[in-house]
Design a protein around this motif. Structure first.
Motif, PDB file in Angstrom:
ATOM      1  N   GLN A  70       1.078  -1.141   0.121  1.00 31.88           N
ATOM      2  CA  GLN A  70       0.070  -0.025  -0.047  1.00 31.88           C
ATOM      3  C   GLN A  70       0.781   1.207   0.119  1.00 31.88           C
ATOM      4  O   GLN A  70       1.758   1.375   0.699  1.00 31.88           O
ATOM      5  N   ARG A 122       1.410  -8.108  -9.014  1.00 26.54           N
ATOM      6  CA  ARG A 122       0.520  -7.211  -8.021  1.00 26.54           C
ATOM      7  C   ARG A 122      -0.370  -6.069  -8.723  1.00 26.54           C
ATOM      8  O   ARG A 122       0.230  -5.383  -9.686  1.00 26.54           O
ATOM      9  N   TYR A 163      -3.131  -2.838  -7.869  1.00 26.08           N
ATOM     10  CA  TYR A 163      -3.636  -1.862  -7.131  1.00 26.08           C
ATOM     11  C   TYR A 163      -4.681  -1.123  -7.623  1.00 26.08           C
ATOM     12  O   TYR A 163      -4.665  -0.710  -8.756  1.00 26.08           O
ATOM     13  N   TYR A 200      -5.617  -4.223  -3.193  1.00 20.64           N
ATOM     14  CA  TYR A 200      -4.697  -4.703  -4.046  1.00 20.64           C
ATOM     15  C   TYR A 200      -4.741  -6.128  -4.027  1.00 20.64           C
ATOM     16  O   TYR A 200      -5.220  -6.881  -3.348  1.00 20.64           O
ATOM     17  N   GLU A 220      -5.714  -7.133   0.495  1.00 18.03           N
ATOM     18  CA  GLU A 220      -6.148  -6.173   1.168  1.00 18.03           C
ATOM     19  C   GLU A 220      -7.141  -5.254   0.861  1.00 18.03           C
ATOM     20  O   GLU A 220      -7.294  -4.912  -0.391  1.00 18.03           O
TER      21      GLU A 220
END
Lengths: 112, 117
Positions: free
Chosen positions: A99, B31, B33, B48, B56
């Motif tokens: 994040q 990955r 997002y 993501y 998450e």
């Protein structure tokens, strides 16, 4: 907790003069830090990143930033502003590499 | 161009309608997002994926929002029963496989600008 504070929402400089965009961060871990630039109607572009190697990081287009752990700062500089540098700049912290936490941005105006 | 692509680039819809956005990441990036950016603000993390697993989700992602990445390649973000407060730029980013000690850069797409009337 992770957060980023960009100390100036707007910065104006004359063409050919130095640029300083200020960023302070807060992180519970040893973070990675980034600067991104966003030109109008374009996507975010990476300028540079710090990942615990050299504390002075060089990026694209003559920009560089210095990581100062004692001051929890990661300020972005450029010796001489160009008209094409006018854009929105974002400082980003990420503690884990997933994040991203963005600052609110600094709008850079370059005066001819 | 082999960057992150998003479709559509712009979407205008009426309140209460459902919308779906698509993101195609850079090939072989595992990955992906999603972020939301409102006017005058920095992007805010939504969710993501690592491959097809959604790892998450932010509390910003209300029950009206759902994201999928069924085959670990492209992803979709759906907003049901849109509200005017959903008006924003929705950004997608991708990054390659994370390796220990090397935080990977996220590469952003151009975004989808949503306007809810």
């Amino acid at each position: 907790a992770q957060s980023v504070t960009q100390l100036d929402s707007h910065v104006s400089v004359s063409e050919g003069t130095p640029v300083l965009l200020r960023c302070n961060y807060s992180s519970s871990y040893s973070p990675s830090l980034f600067w991104y630039v966003q030109h109008p109607n374009k996507g975010l572009q990476l300028l540079l990143k710090y990942t615990s190697a050299a504390t002075l990081v060089k990026g694209i287009n003559g920009f560089e930033a210095e990581f100062k752990k004692s001051e929890t700062s990661f300020h972005l500089t450029k010796p001489s502003a160009h008209m094409s540098d006018a854009a929105e700049y974002f400082c980003v912290v990420t503690p884990y590499g997933n994040q991203f936490y963005f600052g609110t941005g600094t709008s850079l105006t370059v005066i001819p | 161009d082999t960057g992150v692509s998003q479709d559509p680039r712009h979407k205008i819809t009426k309140r209460g309608q459902n919308v779906t956005f698509r993101c195609d990441p850079i090939s072989e990036h595992n990955r992906l997002y999603w972020y939301r950016q409102t006017l005058g603000q920095g992007p805010e993390f939504l969710t993501y994926f690592q491959n097809e697993a959604q790892l998450e989700k932010s509390r910003l992602l209300s029950d009206r929002f759902s994201a999928e990445r069924p085959k670990g390649s492209f992803s979709t973000l759906e907003i049901q029963r849109t509200e005017q407060g959903d008006s924003a730029m929705y950004l997608c980013a991708s990054s390659p496989r994370w390796t220990s000690g090397n935080q990977e850069t996220q590469y952003f797409g151009p975004g989808t600008r949503l306007l809810v009337l």
